[in-house]
Design an enzyme around this catalytic site. Structure first.
Site, short mmCIF file in Angstrom:
data_model
loop_
_atom_site.label_atom_id
_atom_site.label_comp_id
_atom_site.label_asym_id
_atom_site.label_seq_id
_atom_site.Cartn_x
_atom_site.Cartn_y
_atom_site.Cartn_z
N HIS A 1 1.87 7.06 0.50
CA HIS A 1 2.93 6.88 1.48
C HIS A 1 4.08 7.75 0.99
CE1 HIS A 1 0.88 2.86 2.25
NE2 HIS A 1 0.63 3.66 3.27
N ASP B 1 5.82 6.36 -1.87
CA ASP B 1 5.06 6.25 -3.13
C ASP B 1 5.33 7.51 -3.96
OD1 ASP B 1 3.66 3.87 -2.42
OD2 ASP B 1 2.16 5.06 -1.31
C1 XLS Z 1 -3.70 0.86 6.36
C2 XLS Z 1 -3.42 1.57 5.14
C3 XLS Z 1 -2.18 2.34 5.32
C4 XLS Z 1 -2.55 3.74 5.76
C5 XLS Z 1 -1.63 4.81 5.40
O1 XLS Z 1 -4.83 0.52 6.55
O2 XLS Z 1 -3.50 0.78 4.04
O3 XLS Z 1 -1.35 2.22 4.29
O4 XLS Z 1 -3.84 4.07 5.46
O5 XLS Z 1 -0.42 4.63 5.99
#
Ligand code: XLS
Ligand code: MG
Length: 343
Positions: A50, A53
């Protein structure tokens, strides 16, 4: 470890503290550096991010500070022998996005979402990631009367267009999910994701990411969702995991609930040489009961499951399959597959 040319990834959120909506964390947080060790120990190749992150607190940083922080992260990755697979804008935690981001009714919130998505693209470029992932967590409603569904779909297209224009190279993979956190989401399936991408100014730069649990939550078969996206050359990443029926999003270890369903996902990926196309992301969570020092086994199990299933897919007697298909003996085929999986 023989990986058959596949490259594997996960996100730092997949080593987590075990909090759920009814209880607090049950494991201490691990630092990002500590998590990087796990990637290498377990044989992973890439990190999914993200935006925050990679660059914590990015809303409070200047564009130059964001770039510098992302460059430092890239160095850290390369020191660890890893690369960044994708960056996703985290648009579901800020108080401004309570009622959606790209589809908020408030234009100021939509502007924030676009601005944040541009920063995500800057970060991706600094990290050397070629892909942006769009998980549309809060783009939906609790009440259908609360938003204009036609206008919202146009807003999603406009947001994609703005991003495609902002950065001329990065590709965007939409990650559909039918519900959670919203009751009903706007882009629930691969078909919706592909249609949205096709409506943009640069359809060739918009594809999809298929997550197994999300497909199951939509009451669809993940292997079919994979096949559908592959048929259009649009499957650019996957989040393999598992899900025990229509409940909260579980992110169980890959194949932990339904091995045959997992087998068919791997079979379809392998038959279509997916290792040449994209990475195998494992979006899995440790069980809440798992003690901290044992809370990476879900990742090891998922990777091993994938590799075991590649072997099983390749050792399947394809001639026998063809025979059963030719004679329409699908019960015979059923037993062939079950026997193969049980062997
Ligand atoms: C959702 C995920 C999410 C995405 C990326 O399923 O965990 O975080 O894959 O944003
Ligand atoms: Mg996911």
């Amino acid at each position: 470890m023989e990986k058959f040319g596949y490259r594997f990834s996960f996100g730092p959120w997949n080593i987590h503290e075990g909090a759920d909506p009814f209880g607090p964390p049950v494991r201490p947080s691990r630092t990002f550096d500590d998590k990087l060790e796990v990637y290498k120990q377990l044989g992973f190749d890439a990190v999914q991010f993200h935006d925050d992150d990679a660059v914590p607190n990015l809303d409070e940083l200047s564009p130059a500070q964001i770039r510098a922080a992302a460059q430092a992260m890239r160095q850290k990755l390369s020191d660890a022998g890893l690369v960044a697979e994708f960056v996703a804008p985290r648009l579901w935690e800020d108080p401004r996005t309570t009622d959606g981001a790209f589809t908020a009714n408030d234009p100021a919130v939509r502007a924030y979402a676009i601005d944040r998505a541009k920063k995500t693209m800057d970060i991706a470029n600094e990290l050397g990631a070629e892909l942006i992932v769009w998980w549309l967590a809060r783009e939906g409603t609790y009440l259908r009367e609360a938003k204009d569904g036609v206008a919202m779909t146009h807003r999603l297209v406009e947001a994609l267009n703005t991003m495609l224009e902002y950065d001329p190279h990065l590709r965007i993979a939409i990650e559909p999910k039918p519900n959670e956190p919203m009751d009903i989401a706007y882009i629930p399936t691969m078909g919706h994701g592909l249609a949205l991408g096709n409506a943009t100014s640069q359809p060739e730069r918009v594809g999809v990411l298929m997550e197994s649990a999300h497909a199951v939550l939509a009451n669809l078969d993940p292997a079919d969702e994979i096949s559908f996206a592959l048929a259009f050359g649009k499957l650019w990443s996957v989040h393999l995991n598992d899900q025990n029926s229509l409940k909260y999003d579980q992110d169980r270890a890959f194949g932990a609930v339904d091995v045959r369903r997992a087998f068919n996902q791997v079979r379809v990926l392998d038959e279509n040489e997916y290792w040449k196309i994209g990475m195998v992301g494992l979006d899995v969570k440790a069980l809440r009961t798992q003690p901290a020092e044992l809370a990476t086994k879900h990742l090891a199990n998922s990777l091993n499951m994938f590799l075991r299933l590649v072997q099983l897919s390749r050792s399947l007697d394809r001639e026998a399959v063809a025979q059963f298909v030719a004679t329409r003996d699908y019960d015979g085929l059923d037993w062939l597959i079950l026997n193969h999986l049980l062997a």
